[in-house]
Design a protein around this motif. Structure first.
Motif, short mmCIF file in Angstrom:
data_model
loop_
_atom_site.label_atom_id
_atom_site.label_comp_id
_atom_site.label_asym_id
_atom_site.label_seq_id
_atom_site.Cartn_x
_atom_site.Cartn_y
_atom_site.Cartn_z
N TRP A 29 0.72 -1.33 -0.04
CA TRP A 29 0.10 0.07 0.01
C TRP A 29 0.90 1.29 -0.06
O TRP A 29 0.62 2.07 -0.72
N VAL A 30 1.92 1.23 0.78
CA VAL A 30 2.79 2.48 1.06
C VAL A 30 3.28 2.54 -0.51
O VAL A 30 3.52 3.75 -0.86
N LYS A 31 3.72 1.63 -1.03
CA LYS A 31 4.49 1.50 -2.29
C LYS A 31 3.57 2.33 -3.34
O LYS A 31 4.00 3.13 -4.21
N ALA A 32 2.46 1.74 -3.28
CA ALA A 32 1.32 2.21 -4.38
C ALA A 32 0.94 3.69 -4.31
O ALA A 32 0.90 4.38 -5.07
N ALA A 33 0.83 4.01 -2.79
CA ALA A 33 0.71 5.39 -2.46
C ALA A 33 1.70 6.10 -3.12
O ALA A 33 1.21 7.47 -3.42
N ALA A 34 2.83 5.96 -3.03
CA ALA A 34 3.85 6.84 -3.30
C ALA A 34 4.32 6.93 -4.97
O ALA A 34 4.87 7.66 -5.36
N MET A 35 3.54 6.23 -5.65
CA MET A 35 3.48 6.24 -7.10
C MET A 35 3.07 7.52 -7.70
O MET A 35 2.07 7.89 -7.36
N ARG A 36 4.00 8.08 -8.57
CA ARG A 36 3.78 9.47 -9.20
C ARG A 36 2.78 9.30 -10.13
O ARG A 36 1.65 9.96 -10.28
N SER A 37 2.99 8.24 -11.08
CA SER A 37 2.28 8.12 -12.06
C SER A 37 0.70 7.78 -11.90
O SER A 37 0.73 6.54 -11.02
N THR A 38 -0.18 8.21 -12.01
CA THR A 38 -1.63 7.90 -11.82
C THR A 38 -1.81 6.45 -12.32
O THR A 38 -2.53 5.67 -11.58
N GLN A 39 -1.32 6.23 -13.47
CA GLN A 39 -1.61 4.96 -14.12
C GLN A 39 -0.98 3.81 -13.45
O GLN A 39 -1.62 2.71 -12.98
#
Ligand SMILES: O=c1ccn([C@@H]2O[C@H](COP(=O)(O)OP(=O)(O)O[C@H]3O[C@H](CO)[C@@H](O)[C@H](O)[C@H]3O)[C@@H](O)[C@H]2O)c(=O)[nH]1
Ligand SMILES: O=P(O)(O)OC[C@H]1O[C@](O)(CO)[C@@H](O)[C@@H]1O
Length: 959
Positions: free
Chosen positions: A59-69
């Motif tokens: 979850w932390v990793k996903a939330a940190a993604m810049r690219s919305t896609q």
């Protein structure tokens, strides 16, 4: 891949592969449906993964993604994964619920039937017992442990014991056991049980009335482990052991006896030792017989001194003890230390693995069956707490506290139990060896006063090893000391500490989790615990606040507790479940208050010592709160310390041993029933000691001729059978027990049998399914083996599920004579016959003599007519349920110690384990065997079997 890194790496892979990611509108899975795509493959791997520990990380990793896609893709996959986890958990819960409901019904039905059987002669008092049976445990808090110290009655017992000279055998199987510098916490095998058995052996040997204690374990001569584990014998020095009565036993002492079995040059973890149990039993049997003979010469006036009890520790040793107690007909005692059913329930509750996965890792079903066998075979089961009886043993088919009390009441009143038996459960908590504590308690008090700096004594080296981790070593120390085993739940402790700011500010955390050199060389389970902890330390940035030394010696352990006490710290045991918890009494003895799991033994310990707080081990916040409370509240801390120190003497080995010995002395004495042979001139028939060692070869005709379904060239069987001594082709008994070696024994009391003394080799021919070509095959085998060697030097034993009349028919149809074999193990091991010319020797007038000593020898817990009636009821219920004759009693083939049933429709029969379970639920102890290609059921005494019959060591003293 360590931990759950695979989840994130699969997500990386999805993003790398990326087909279809441009199409933002459609769902990833729908888009890929119908054709193989790497993305779909990776997504499926992620969503079917069954471990939630790293969800947060994903979850932390996903939330940190810049690219919305990219973020959406990760979140979408996480949703699938969460949904899948929830679904799987629900499914498992449902299955568990159904299983438990079924179990409850089975037990209720079993108990109803047992009660109905016994209802005619229920006395008034007994009827009263049935209601509120469990609540009758409403002893006072102290009363629950009072057995430990109520030793007054033991004084008179001690006087009686002066005349007695006991030989006691303890067994703890895996082998990493030694008297000095025990490697506790080395791996999953080296836990509290190792310390418990060594200290118990030492303490028993100092008791009046105990002559010798042997602690049997595995001999490991391997470069994987220290050389000391390869020494065949080690004397256990009593050290400074205190004995309250100051009466040292007239003892030859306590010894660790190491029996070689299993792979010669390898350490084998306890989960993998199961196939080697029969080999251990053979080695242990030789030792015990030899030792009984030696002790007989020392203290028995020439008569062998048999063990007063064989005591197995943990399921694997219990399995061995059951077989040994059966072969020798001496009482068995068992201590579980940690029970398989409870472990299984706990693991299922965590919802991370399926039953099959748990079984594959821990061989848990084999372990549970061994524990059931311990219930069948033990006279006494020793537990450390009452919780172990009421919450853990009651999960087993073979134990029911209600029925147990009922049966006990009936026995007391001399009323029949209709063949039902339950072992007696006795709570005797372990003790402490105090001699090395007392010396330090004075120091501790001065430590408390803050005088240590001027005391002039040097700090123990382990203190430095711990303190080097801390930025501020003077803060109170929270101490955990446990094997690096997931069930000890140390990760929750680290999370609790890491997430509780006030706790981090006020205290340090010390984790002693065994010894390690290289994490990569640890077992995967132990390594994963250490890795998770290291990651958590990093995650919460606990550097300078947590100590996790790589090494400590056993002699350092007292100093570790002392250091924690000196800093006004707290000991914590947050295990998911702790059967007892030696560390808790150790901590108390060093004046260290405790926070402990509320699941298991700590509840009982806390009741007696009242030296800390109990917590729900799943509740991270509760753990942090309890620790903070004890560390911060100085008055509470001091009270807990004092309470612990004041009451710790309640856990004493001498008190344990007195209760223990009194219990053992109350068992009805049993010993081998075989008669000592008249050594006369027969001894001269054995030319040399080597000659008397006979090789037994088991040519499994049942395997060759029936199970394989194809005929084997008989001559091949001979060649194998006559192969070199090292290459003995052992067979399997009908229960799958290894059949190996006839224990140097032969038969007496019958002139015919004296011939066996001249045999150099004995072949055991195991046959189960008579087929038309079997008589001829048998004949060919016997002839060929005799031709291959001097016929005088070869002997034969037939081992079979057939009754003696069937054996006779078989021999006659092949024109064989009863004298062609030296002995016949019949009815699945419940009878032994020898050839005889005197037809009066055999009840049926056939040319065989029955071994009259054998039946009383194997009779233990035989249910007789009561058992038969229940079996007959079971047969009717099967026929009724199937609406046709599926099975019927075979009265002609049944004998006093074998109830035989003919199966007409094998595929309509329930599996054998169902019948075993039903018998156990009703407290009927027996060995149920489906034999002859599932056309017959033989029910025989619980410790009898064909393999066991081969161990029947009649007149071993002649050789
Ligand atoms: O790094 C370590 C870890 C443990 N120990 C010692 O090992 C023993 C551990 O015993 P315990 O805390 O009781 O746990 P287990 O190893 O799990 O022992 C099992 O067997 C014990 C004896 O029956 C029971 O008390 C336990 O509940 C049961 O789980 C204690 O003496 C510890 O001091 C060490 O010396 N060093
Ligand atoms: O297998 P479990 O249930 O984790 O049990 C732990 C037990 O196993 C042992 O490691 C013994 O083999 C003990 O020291 C401890 O009593």
């Amino acid at each position: 891949m360590a931990g759950n890194d695979w989840i994130n790496s699969y997500l990386e892979a999805i993003l790398d592969v990326g087909p279809g990611l441009e199409d933002k509108r459609s769902s990833l899975l729908l888009r890929e449906r119908g054709r193989f795509s790497p993305t779909r493959y990776f997504v499926e791997e992620v969503i079917t993964g069954f471990d939630e520990t790293d969800l947060h990380r994903s979850w932390v990793k996903a939330a940190a993604m810049r690219s919305t896609q990219e973020r959406n893709t990760r979140l979408e996959n996480m949703c699938w994964r969460i949904w899948n986890l929830a679904r799987k958990k629900k499914q498992l819960e449902g299955e568990e619920y159904q299983r438990l409901a079924k179990r409850r019904l089975e037990r209720e039905r079993g108990r109803r039937e047992a009660t109905a059987d016994m209802s005619e002669d229920l006395s008034e008092g007994e009827k009263g017992d049935v209601l509120g049976e469990i609540s009758q445990h409403g002893e006072s808090n102290r009363g629950r442990m009072s057995r430990v110290v109520s030793v007054d009655a033991m004084e008179s017992w001690a006087a009686q014991q002066k005349e007695k000279k006991f030989y006691i055998v303890l067994i703890s199987l895996h082998g990493l056991i030694r008297g000095e510098n025990m490697e506790l916490g080395r791996d999953s095998d080296t836990g509290g049980q190792v310390k418990y058995v060594v200290e118990l052996a030492r303490a028993l040997a100092t008791m009046p009335g105990v002559y010798r204690v042997d602690l049997l374990t595995r001999q490991i001569s391997s470069s994987d482990v220290d050389w000391s584990y390869g020494e065949p014998t080690e004397m256990l020095h009593s050290g400074g052991l205190e004995n309250h009565n100051q009466e040292l036993g007239e003892s030859s002492g306590a010894y660790i006896i190491r029996i070689p079995f299993g792979p010669k040059d390898k350490y084998v973890a306890k989960e993998l030792l199961w196939p080697h149990v029969p080999e251990f039993v053979d080695g242990a049997l030789s030792h015990i017989i030899q030792m009984s003979k030696v002790l007989g010469e020392q203290i028995g006036g020439g008569e062998p001194v048999w063990p007063v009890a064989i005591h197995g520790h943990y399921a694997d040793a219990g399995d061995s003890a059951a077989l040994l107690s059966g072969v020798l007909n001496v009482p068995m005692v068992f201590t579980g230390h940690s029970l398989g059913r409870d472990k299984l329930e706990q693991l299922l509750k965590q919802g991370r693995s399926t039953r099959e996965e748990i079984n594959a890792t821990y061989k848990i079903m084999r372990r549970i069956e061994a524990e059931e066998l311990c219930l069948d075979a033990s006279e006494i089961i020793i537990t450390s707490t009452r919780q172990e009886i009421e919450e853990q043993w009651r999960l087993y088919d073979g134990f029911d506290p209600v029925l147990e009390r009922k049966l006990r009441a009936r026995i007391k009143r001399g009323v029949s139990c209709y063949g039902r038996f339950m072992p007696r459960m006795v709570v005797i908590p372990p003790g402490m060896e105090f001699h090395h504590i007392v010396a330090h308690n004075g120091d501790m008090d001065s430590d408390m006063e803050g005088n240590d700096e001027n005391s002039g004594t040097q700090d123990p080296p382990i203190w430095g090893e711990i303190m080097r981790f801390f930025s501020n070593p003077h803060k109170p120390m929270i101490l955990a000391l446990a094997r690096a085993d997931p069930k000890k739940n140390i990760t929750t402790l680290v999370k609790a500490f890491g997430e509780c700011r006030p706790l981090r500010e006020i205290a340090n955390l010390t984790l002693i989790l065994g010894n390690r050199d290289d994490i990569d060389e640890m077992s995967s389970t132990n390594a994963s615990v250490i890795l998770s902890i290291l990651k958590l330390i990093d995650k919460y940035d606990l550097y300078g606040q947590v100590a996790y030394p790589k090494h400590h010696k056993q002699s350092d352990v007292p100093d570790i507790y002392r250091l924690a006490a000196k800093t006004k710290g707290v000991f914590i045991n947050p295990a998911f479940i702790e059967p007892f918890g030696l560390t808790l009494i150790e901590a108390a003895a060093y004046g260290l208050p405790i926070v402990a799991t509320k699941n298991g033994g700590p509840v009982d310990i806390h009741r007696v010592l009242d030296n800390g707080l109990l917590v729900d081990p799943h509740d991270q916040q509760a753990i942090a709160d309890a620790l903070l409370k004890l560390v911060a509240d100085k008055q509470l801390w001091a009270r807990c310390r004092q309470n612990g120190l004041k009451n710790i003497h309640l856990f004493s080995w001498p008190a344990h041993c007195k209760t223990y010995l009194a219990r053992i002395a109350s068992c009805k004495p049993r010993h081998p029933q075989w008669q000592k042979a008249d050594t006369g001139d027969e001894g001269s028939e054995s030319d040399s000691p080597d000659e008397s060692l006979r090789d037994i070869q088991d040519i499994s005709l049942n395997l060759k001729f029936s199970l394989d379904g194809e005929k084997t060239d008989v001559s091949t069987v001979f060649e194998n059978a006559l192969d070199s001594e090292e290459n003995v082709p052992y067979g399997k008994s009908e229960q799958g027990n290894d059949v190996k070696r006839w224990s140097k024994g032969t038969f007496d009391g019958n002139a015919k049998l004296h011939a066996m003394r001249r045999r150099k080799y004995i072949f055991v021919i195991a046959l189960d399914c008579p087929q038309s070509d079997l008589p001829n095959a048998l004949k060919t085998i016997l002839q060929a083996l005799k031709n291959a060697s001097a016929s005088e030097s070869i002997g034969f034993i037939m081992s079979t599920s057939l009754g003696i009349s069937e054996v006779h028919e078989l021999l006659t149809s092949g024109s064989l004579s009863s004298a062609d074999f030296d002995a016949y193990i019949c009815n699945s091991g419940s009878e032994i016959y020898y050839p005889s010319v005197n037809s009066e020797d055999c009840p049926s007038g056939l040319p065989f003599a029955v071994d009259l000593d054998y039946n009383p020898h194997i009779e233990y817990r035989w249910g007789g007519e009561g058992l038969r009636k229940t079996l007959v009821r079971w047969v009717s219920s099967i026929n009724e349920k199937n609406g046709e004759m599926t099975i019927s009693e075979d009265e002609a083939l049944s004998t006093s110690h074998c109830f035989a049933f003919q199966i007409k429709k094998a595929d309509a029969m329930p599996p054998v384990k169902e019948l075993r379970k039903m018998m156990r639920i009703q407290a009927l102890r027996c060995n149920v065997i489906y034999c002859q290609n599932a056309t017959r059921v033989n029910v025989i005494p619980v410790l009898a079997s064909r393999a066991q019959a081969l161990r029947y060591p009649k007149d071993v003293f002649c050789l």
